[in-house]
Design a protein around this motif. Structure first.
Motif, PDB file in Angstrom:
ATOM      1  N   LEU B 138      76.806 -34.894 -23.172  1.00 57.29           N
ATOM      2  CA  LEU B 138      75.656 -34.999 -22.278  1.00 57.29           C
ATOM      3  C   LEU B 138      76.100 -35.441 -20.893  1.00 57.29           C
ATOM      4  CD1 LEU B 138      72.887 -36.527 -24.550  1.00 57.29           C
ATOM      5  CD2 LEU B 138      72.951 -34.254 -23.533  1.00 57.29           C
ATOM      6  N   PHE B 139      77.069 -36.347 -20.851  1.00 60.99           N
ATOM      7  CA  PHE B 139      77.611 -36.780 -19.568  1.00 60.99           C
ATOM      8  C   PHE B 139      78.160 -35.593 -18.796  1.00 60.99           C
ATOM      9  CE2 PHE B 139      81.472 -38.213 -17.246  1.00 60.99           C
ATOM     10  CZ  PHE B 139      80.827 -38.901 -16.242  1.00 60.99           C
ATOM     11  N   LEU B 140      78.930 -34.745 -19.523  1.00 62.01           N
ATOM     12  CA  LEU B 140      79.532 -33.571 -18.886  1.00 62.01           C
ATOM     13  C   LEU B 140      78.460 -32.626 -18.356  1.00 62.01           C
ATOM     14  CD1 LEU B 140      82.338 -31.987 -18.584  1.00 62.01           C
ATOM     15  CD2 LEU B 140      81.563 -30.709 -20.539  1.00 62.01           C
ATOM     16  N   LEU B 141      77.493 -32.295 -19.216  1.00 67.29           N
ATOM     17  CA  LEU B 141      76.527 -31.265 -18.850  1.00 67.29           C
ATOM     18  C   LEU B 141      75.496 -31.762 -17.838  1.00 67.29           C
ATOM     19  CD1 LEU B 141      76.093 -29.722 -22.391  1.00 67.29           C
ATOM     20  CD2 LEU B 141      77.307 -28.721 -20.455  1.00 67.29           C
ATOM     21  N   LEU B 142      75.162 -33.048 -17.894  1.00 63.76           N
ATOM     22  CA  LEU B 142      74.122 -33.550 -17.004  1.00 63.76           C
ATOM     23  C   LEU B 142      74.651 -33.974 -15.634  1.00 63.76           C
ATOM     24  CD1 LEU B 142      71.975 -35.709 -19.460  1.00 63.76           C
ATOM     25  CD2 LEU B 142      71.490 -33.426 -18.595  1.00 63.76           C
ATOM     26  N   THR B 143      75.841 -34.599 -15.603  1.00 65.62           N
ATOM     27  CA  THR B 143      76.287 -35.140 -14.321  1.00 65.62           C
ATOM     28  C   THR B 143      77.472 -34.402 -13.724  1.00 65.62           C
ATOM     29  OG1 THR B 143      77.910 -36.685 -15.185  1.00 65.62           O
ATOM     30  CG2 THR B 143      75.636 -37.432 -15.139  1.00 65.62           C
ATOM     31  N   ARG B 295      86.470 -42.545 -12.828  1.00 65.37           N
ATOM     32  CA  ARG B 295      85.540 -41.461 -12.512  1.00 65.37           C
ATOM     33  C   ARG B 295      84.339 -41.869 -11.694  1.00 65.37           C
ATOM     34  NH1 ARG B 295      87.086 -37.061 -15.527  1.00 65.37           N
ATOM     35  NH2 ARG B 295      88.789 -37.588 -16.910  1.00 65.37           N
ATOM     36  N   SER B 296      84.121 -43.179 -11.515  1.00 65.42           N
ATOM     37  CA  SER B 296      82.968 -43.567 -10.708  1.00 65.42           C
ATOM     38  C   SER B 296      83.369 -43.701  -9.246  1.00 65.42           C
ATOM     39  CB  SER B 296      82.435 -44.902 -11.199  1.00 65.42           C
ATOM     40  OG  SER B 296      83.404 -45.894 -10.992  1.00 65.42           O
ATOM     41  N   GLU B 310      76.066 -41.755  -9.615  1.00 68.06           N
ATOM     42  CA  GLU B 310      75.308 -41.337 -10.795  1.00 68.06           C
ATOM     43  C   GLU B 310      76.205 -41.297 -12.031  1.00 68.06           C
ATOM     44  OE1 GLU B 310      72.888 -37.417 -12.347  1.00 68.06           O
ATOM     45  OE2 GLU B 310      73.711 -37.453 -10.314  1.00 68.06           O
ATOM     46  N   ARG B 311      77.412 -40.715 -11.849  1.00 71.89           N
ATOM     47  CA  ARG B 311      78.360 -40.644 -12.952  1.00 71.89           C
ATOM     48  C   ARG B 311      78.756 -42.031 -13.415  1.00 71.89           C
ATOM     49  NH1 ARG B 311      82.104 -36.264 -10.023  1.00 71.89           N
ATOM     50  NH2 ARG B 311      80.743 -34.490 -10.340  1.00 71.89           N
ATOM     51  N   GLY B 312      79.035 -42.883 -12.439  1.00 69.60           N
ATOM     52  CA  GLY B 312      79.447 -44.244 -12.769  1.00 69.60           C
ATOM     53  C   GLY B 312      78.385 -44.950 -13.574  1.00 69.60           C
ATOM     54  N   LEU B 313      77.146 -44.803 -13.147  1.00 68.64           N
ATOM     55  CA  LEU B 313      76.036 -45.468 -13.828  1.00 68.64           C
ATOM     56  C   LEU B 313      75.916 -44.983 -15.259  1.00 68.64           C
ATOM     57  CD1 LEU B 313      73.925 -47.543 -13.039  1.00 68.64           C
ATOM     58  CD2 LEU B 313      72.310 -45.659 -12.744  1.00 68.64           C
ATOM     59  N   TYR B 314      76.014 -43.645 -15.434  1.00 70.51           N
ATOM     60  CA  TYR B 314      75.906 -43.094 -16.788  1.00 70.51           C
ATOM     61  C   TYR B 314      77.021 -43.646 -17.663  1.00 70.51           C
ATOM     62  CZ  TYR B 314      75.451 -39.756 -20.613  1.00 70.51           C
ATOM     63  OH  TYR B 314      75.290 -39.187 -21.855  1.00 70.51           O
ATOM     64  N   GLY B 320      78.952 -49.271 -22.121  1.00 68.08           N
ATOM     65  CA  GLY B 320      78.450 -50.617 -22.348  1.00 68.08           C
ATOM     66  C   GLY B 320      77.639 -50.691 -23.630  1.00 68.08           C
ATOM     67  N   LEU B 321      76.758 -49.720 -23.841  1.00 71.78           N
ATOM     68  CA  LEU B 321      75.904 -49.729 -25.027  1.00 71.78           C
ATOM     69  C   LEU B 321      76.725 -49.589 -26.302  1.00 71.78           C
ATOM     70  CD1 LEU B 321      72.761 -47.679 -23.948  1.00 71.78           C
ATOM     71  CD2 LEU B 321      72.913 -50.098 -24.548  1.00 71.78           C
ATOM     72  N   ILE B 322      77.683 -48.634 -26.290  1.00 70.80           N
ATOM     73  CA  ILE B 322      78.519 -48.409 -27.469  1.00 70.80           C
ATOM     74  C   ILE B 322      79.290 -49.687 -27.827  1.00 70.80           C
ATOM     75  CG2 ILE B 322      80.638 -47.240 -28.215  1.00 70.80           C
ATOM     76  CD1 ILE B 322      78.741 -45.205 -28.490  1.00 70.80           C
TER      77      ILE B 322
END
Lengths: 137, 632
Positions: B138-143, B295-296, B310-314, B320-322
């Motif tokens: 999702l990171f790849l496709l969205l950002t 990458r950020s 945006e990438r950094g935030l994602y 962080g969540l994982i």
């Protein structure tokens, strides 16, 4: 049981001792090994002690590069003020006039003596600290 | 059209993985029926294959110069050899993220299929793996969509790959590094699955031991290749710069090394189990942190990709969540876990634990070095940077203590305390030999630097301890663990080589006209600049100098070059290196002055080849550990 507790206490003490030692070492080195970053305007205003290693970032001023043997002299600008820099050695490939540069060295009597000039992989690199856009070419 | 299919396949993989995830979450609290597991495994396998096929098509697009795809148009060129057309895929952010995901998928599919369907941890491992792959896809496709087209008309010609990246070592450095980084997804998911499962009678170490060893090997090769490339291609003559991006690769490496050691201890004598689990979580968290830093664009570094908040935030929220998720279950399970045996003081495990603590300390110091400038900037706005002096002061004492523990542990036994008498014999000989050698080094070189001598001493301690062990093995038939001996010899050699390099190497800047020859110093008695000419090559012009040196009574010819690439106008230096057993003679050519003379930079680098040789030894040692026959 008592033996186990004693062992545990020793272990805890060793760990505490080691981490305390480690952290004090870290803090000590952090304080003395920092390189502060300046733009030319900041550098000319700031009160910098001689012999204090700092970083200077900006653009190499157009037409300012002169060479004498292996020594290079040039000016770094942030489009407000300029600082003259001397460097002995071969600068990195991406070092050229009108392009961004970061230099590590010492500031002495209005002259910046460079120890190292940093190359950037990106030829469009611009130090992010330069808030002003360069004039359009 | 192929671009759309490739894009579509990746999107389908997202869909399938979401299905696997939902399906598995449904069985989170209940037992999963084998048939249901088979079904979700099938979906997962198909999702993985969709990713592979999608990437395969992307490679084809790059080879066939489809410049209507924005990413390929920006990073490839029709004039490039096929090899570099393929490697251009991972020369910037989007494509390298794609490659990262492909490797993540490859490790996952291999590992999950190696687990038996009855394996109690399979359900949760599958859950974790699909969650992680899904997050990155999702990171790849969205950002950072690599499939984006230039509409309505594509580019006619590509913008070309950055010339310094047109190099074999750099072409394989990112894949190796990524294989290492994402390889630890296996230990991470398996440990998390073990914690979720909650049956702590299970043995989990053997299942992930070899997987983690292989990942460690890839990570080591990746880092070593990167440093080798920096040495010969960037023309600075250095091999390690303590750049933030190098640091974020070193942190997972140190964590992984600590993890491997405590994994050996816990699978051998049932100690340090909880600690090993924590390390397993830490490695992956640090890998993700590394991805975030690189990458950020939050930290300015030579490696940074384009700045994109945006990438950094994602990435920051996802990783962080994982990590938070894993650490929460870990903390929740901790009281139940804390029943493993205690480490015997004076046993091999005890020294190993000490070095584990040292490795964590060094990770912490690097972490502080990387983040300190950010903290300072957010507090008072000062721009600071932290360079090699900080790391050198931190590492010298840590290395010394680590070396002492390694030296003692060579003769220590598993699970048993070492007799005091053997403790002294273990120390006495290496210390004496190291001190004598240090004196000899000082006597021959007459250079002194406290930090470097600490490093030399540490390296020698390790080398001599293992040398003694080998002698003992040959004459007294004492047991020797070959893998461990070779890997640690590599480490000792690394400390030694790095320290010797730092005190002995020097640099001379020269300025002379073609045909001129000068005396440089005692070692380089004659430096003759014979000739310089411009040669036309396919996509660049070469300025090639012919230089011959009379060094230590021997004639060597060097051929440093400067290349000007026609498509980007970029200039690169090709250094010329003459290597002998002890030192490299490293020559780069600078600029032409108005009077027609040229500047040169001559660097004499001592023991530099030994640094990569020692990395090779470490890899060899780990390989032997993998293929070692099981002692029953």
């Amino acid at each position: 049981m008592l033996q186990v507790r004693k062992n545990r206490l020793w272990k805890l003490l060793t760990i505490l001792f080691l981490s305390a030692g480690g952290i004090s070492l870290i803090l000590f080195s952090l304080n003395s090994k920092l390189d502060l970053f300046y733009t030319p305007s900041e550098m000319l205003q700031a009160d910098i002690k001689p012999g204090y290693r700092i970083k200077l970032g900006g653009m190499v001023k157009n037409g300012s590069i002169t060479r004498d043997g292996t020594t290079i002299r040039f000016q770094v600008t942030d489009f407000i003020k300029e600082v003259s820099v001397t460097f002995d050695g071969v600068p990195p490939d991406l070092f050229k006039e009108d392009s961004g540069v970061v230099i590590l060295g010492y500031f002495l009597d209005g002259m910046f003596e460079a120890e190292e000039i940093f190359a950037k992989h990106d030829e469009n690199y611009m130090p992010p600290e330069l808030s002003i856009d360069p004039p359009a070419i | 059209m192929i671009g759309e299919i490739s894009h579509f396949l990746s999107l389908s993989a997202v869909l399938l993985l979401s299905l696997v995830l939902i399906f598995n979450l449904f069985f989170f609290f209940s037992k999963i029926h084998p048939n249901q597991l088979t079904l979700s495994m099938r979906l997962f396998n198909q999702a993985c294959w969709l990713v592979f096929i999608s990437f395969g098509m992307y490679v084809y697009l790059a080879i066939s110069d489809d410049f209507s795809i924005a990413y390929i148009a920006n990073h490839s060129n029709s004039q490039l050899p096929i090899f570099y057309k393929i490697t251009s895929i991972w020369s910037a952010h989007e494509g390298s993220m794609f490659l990262w995901i492909v490797f993540l998928t490859a490790w996952s599919i291999l590992f999950i299929n190696s687990l038996n369907n009855n394996h109690p941890l399979k359900k949760f491992t599958l859950l974790m793996l699909s969650l992680i792959i899904l997050g990155f896809l999702l990171f790849l496709l969205l950002t950072s969509n690599p499939f984006e087209r230039i509409l309505p008309f594509g580019a006619v010609e590509g913008a070309d790959i950055n010339p310094v990246l047109q190099d074999p070592a750099l072409a394989i450095h990112p894949p190796m590094l990524y294989l290492g980084y994402v390889g630890f997804v296996i230990s991470f998911s398996f440990i998390t699955a073990y914690l979720l499962n909650g049956n702590f009678e299970l043995q989990w170490e053997q299942d992930i031991k070899n997987w983690s060893l292989v990942a460690w090997i890839f990570l080591t090769i990746g880092i070593a290749l990167g440093s080798w490339w920096a040495y010969y291609e960037l023309g600075w003559g250095g091999y390690w710069f303590w750049d933030p991006v190098e640091n974020v690769a070193l942190m997972p490496w140190l964590a992984a090394t600590a993890f491997m050691h405590s994994l050996f201890a816990s699978s051998k004598s049932n100690v340090l189990k909880t600690w090993t689990m924590f390390l397993g979580i830490l490695i992956f968290a640090l890998s993700l942190f590394g991805a975030f830093i690189v990458r950020s664009g939050i930290i300015d570094s030579v490696h940074s990709f384009a700045n994109d908040p945006e990438r950094g935030l994602y990435l920051l929220s996802f990783s962080g969540l994982i990590t938070l998720f894993a650490l929460t279950i870990f903390a929740y399970r901790l009281p139940a876990l804390n029943s493993s045996k205690l480490v015997v003081t004076g046993s091999k495990e005890s020294f190993l634990s000490m070095n584990n603590i040292l490795m964590i300390t060094s990770i912490f110091s690097i972490f502080l070095g990387v983040t300190y400038p950010l903290i300072i900037e957010s507090i008072n706005g000062d721009k600071v940077s932290i360079g090699p002096p900080y790391y050198n002061t931190i590492f010298a004492p840590l290395i010394l203590i680590a070396a002492i523990f390694i030296m003692i542990s060579v003769d220590a036994l598993w699970q048993r305390s070492m007799p005091l008498r053997r403790f002294f014999t273990a120390i006495a000989v290496p210390v004496t030999l190291s001190l004598i050698s240090m004196y000899l080094i000082w006597w021959t070189t007459s250079v002194f630097s406290i930090l470097a001598y600490i490093g030399i001493f540490s390296g020698l301690l390790i080398l001599f301890s293992y040398l003694l062990r080998v002698i003992n093995n040959l004459f007294n038939k004492k047991f020797i663990n070959k893998g461990s001996a070779i890997a640690h010899t590599g480490l000792g050699l690394l400390f030694f080589a790095v320290s010797m390099n730092s005190i002995l190497s020097y640099e001379k800047n020269l300025n002379l006209a073609p045909g001129q020859s000068i005396l440089v110093d005692k070692s380089v008695q004659e430096f003759s600049f014979n000739d310089i000419r411009v040669i036309k090559a396919s996509n660049h012009d070469v300025i090639s100098a012919k230089v011959s040196l009379l060094q230590d009574g021997r004639e060597i010819s060097l051929n440093p070059q400067k290349r000007k690439y026609t498509t980007r106008g970029q200039i690169t230096s090709e250094s010329s290196i003459h290597a002998t057993f002890l030192k490299d003679t490293y020559l780069t050519i600078g600029d032409q002055l108005e009077n027609g003379s040229w500047t040169f930079s001559l660097k004499i680098n001592y023991f530099i080849k030994w640094i990569w040789f020692s990395a090779a030894l470490m890899v060899l040692g780990m390989l032997l550990t993998i293929f070692k026959k099981k002692v029953s």
